[in-house]
Write an enzyme that holds these catalytic residues in place. Sequence first.
Site, PDB file in Angstrom:
ATOM      1  N   ARG A  99       0.432  10.143  -2.967  1.00 14.14           N
ATOM      2  CA  ARG A  99       0.780  11.504  -3.381  1.00 14.14           C
ATOM      3  C   ARG A  99       2.014  12.108  -2.713  1.00 14.14           C
ATOM      4  O   ARG A  99       2.480  13.168  -3.115  1.00 14.14           O
ATOM      5  CB  ARG A  99      -0.426  12.430  -3.155  1.00 14.14           C
ATOM      6  CG  ARG A  99      -1.514  12.213  -4.164  1.00 14.14           C
ATOM      7  CD  ARG A  99      -2.669  13.160  -3.932  1.00 14.14           C
ATOM      8  NE  ARG A  99      -3.668  12.646  -3.010  1.00 14.14           N
ATOM      9  CZ  ARG A  99      -4.592  13.393  -2.426  1.00 14.14           C
ATOM     10  NH1 ARG A  99      -4.615  14.696  -2.623  1.00 14.14           N
ATOM     11  NH2 ARG A  99      -5.497  12.841  -1.625  1.00 14.14           N
ATOM     12  N   TRP A 113       3.619   3.065  -8.853  1.00 14.16           N
ATOM     13  CA  TRP A 113       3.800   1.623  -8.660  1.00 14.16           C
ATOM     14  C   TRP A 113       2.599   1.118  -7.869  1.00 14.16           C
ATOM     15  O   TRP A 113       1.814   1.902  -7.350  1.00 14.16           O
ATOM     16  CB  TRP A 113       5.107   1.310  -7.911  1.00 14.16           C
ATOM     17  CG  TRP A 113       5.287   2.148  -6.680  1.00 14.16           C
ATOM     18  CD1 TRP A 113       4.696   1.970  -5.456  1.00 14.16           C
ATOM     19  CD2 TRP A 113       6.102   3.316  -6.559  1.00 14.16           C
ATOM     20  NE1 TRP A 113       5.091   2.952  -4.582  1.00 14.16           N
ATOM     21  CE2 TRP A 113       5.962   3.779  -5.231  1.00 14.16           C
ATOM     22  CE3 TRP A 113       6.957   4.006  -7.445  1.00 14.16           C
ATOM     23  CZ2 TRP A 113       6.628   4.922  -4.756  1.00 14.16           C
ATOM     24  CZ3 TRP A 113       7.615   5.140  -6.963  1.00 14.16           C
ATOM     25  CH2 TRP A 113       7.440   5.580  -5.641  1.00 14.16           C
TER      26      TRP A 113
HETATM   27  N1  ARG Z   1      -6.218  -0.182  -9.014  1.00 11.13           N
HETATM   28  C1  ARG Z   1      -5.704  -0.236 -10.347  1.00 11.13           C
HETATM   29  C2  ARG Z   1      -5.269  -1.655 -10.682  1.00 11.13           C
HETATM   30  O1  ARG Z   1      -5.320  -2.510  -9.851  1.00 11.13           O
HETATM   31  C3  ARG Z   1      -4.514   0.699 -10.531  1.00 11.13           C
HETATM   32  C4  ARG Z   1      -4.759   2.145 -10.159  1.00 11.13           C
HETATM   33  C5  ARG Z   1      -3.487   2.949 -10.012  1.00 11.13           C
HETATM   34  N2  ARG Z   1      -2.656   2.415  -8.944  1.00 11.13           N
HETATM   35  C6  ARG Z   1      -1.447   2.842  -8.623  1.00 11.13           C
HETATM   36  N3  ARG Z   1      -0.826   2.236  -7.654  1.00 11.13           N
HETATM   37  N4  ARG Z   1      -0.872   3.858  -9.242  1.00 11.13           N
HETATM   38  O2  ARG Z   1      -4.799  -1.943 -11.752  1.00 11.13           O
END
Ligand code: ARG
Length: 354
Positions: free
Chosen positions: A64, A224
């Site tokens: 964040r 990302w």
């Molecule tokens: N943990 C989820 C995955 O491995 C993605 C969640 C969002 N992650 C992020 N870095 N914005 O696909």
Amino acid sequence: MLNEAKLFVESMYKELDYDEQTILKRLNEIEQEILTMETYTHTQEELVYGAKMAWRNSNRCIGRFFWDSLTIKDARHIQTEHEFINTIENHIETATNNGKIKPYITIFSPHHPPQIYNNQLIRYAGYADKGDPAEKTITQLAEHLGWQGAHTDFDILPLIYKMSDGDLKYHNYNPEIIKEVPITHDRYPKLQQLGLKWYAVPIISNMDLKIGGITYPTAPFNGWYMVNEIAVRNFTDSYRYNLLESVAEAFEFDTLKNNSFNKDRALVELNDAVYHSFKNEGVSIVDHLTASKQFEMFEKNEYKNGREVTGKWSWLVPSLSPTLVSNYHHGYHNEIKDPNFHYKNTESTGCPFH
Ligand code: ARG
């Protein structure tokens, strides 16, 4: 709705240093609109700042620190299927940005928008004995609609969607816009033979965006990856790709006995492999220690601005070496503030089979 609109407009406009008169004028306008239309329309600025606040309030997110750098695509006017698909493919391309990933959100109309059934815009299919087990239901839905995958471990699922007045359909993406990273390790060349890869951009498409009493049911967004999301969870969880043994074998570790610590060693080396594979391909990714440092800076900034940081401890603590980072060592208040992202109520919008 008026109450929630008030709370939102007051906090946003104050943060942005608008005077009392401007706030009152806007609240008056909103009240009139709600009285006649039973809803109100966010200004462009409210949509942009509201989406940023929703990210800032996302208690599970360790990323964040970058909330204010979110790019917002206002897609509230999009009506036709053709425009919809274009807008989604544009999101993927713009957010990928040749590897230099941009945090990005596309926001469709709150009223009868096109519906997306995928959990993420890009995801690998899951079959009985191949692919990503987390996507088995969506894969069955795609197959039910006539889609057929190549039955590899890494078949990109199509976009599954429904225009408000149309049928459930699927769309195969233009493959050129989907960036993927083959996983290699410079000190363990045999890893390459496993043929592992992962997609560059995680674009969440199963959450509602709520701003000041208005719900946007279709608002895919992305940042990302943090390396351990892929290496520790997606590749290693026993109910996901379950790769720890194959990876340890590729590393030529001779035993996985608990007290050899080779399970842990394999996990660390797999993170190293994923991280450097992304970097070598020029794709943005962050390691867990850096992400935690950035989160500390976010916490400092928030306190400086007189805002309490809410959070969900079990998500903010990284899944690799948790005790090495500061957020392991204190608690968080898991209050859900508005604006925010919310998981969909699956009773009304879940799998159309059930
Ligand atoms: N943990 C989820 C995955 O491995 C993605 C969640 C969002 N992650 C992020 N870095 N914005 O696909």
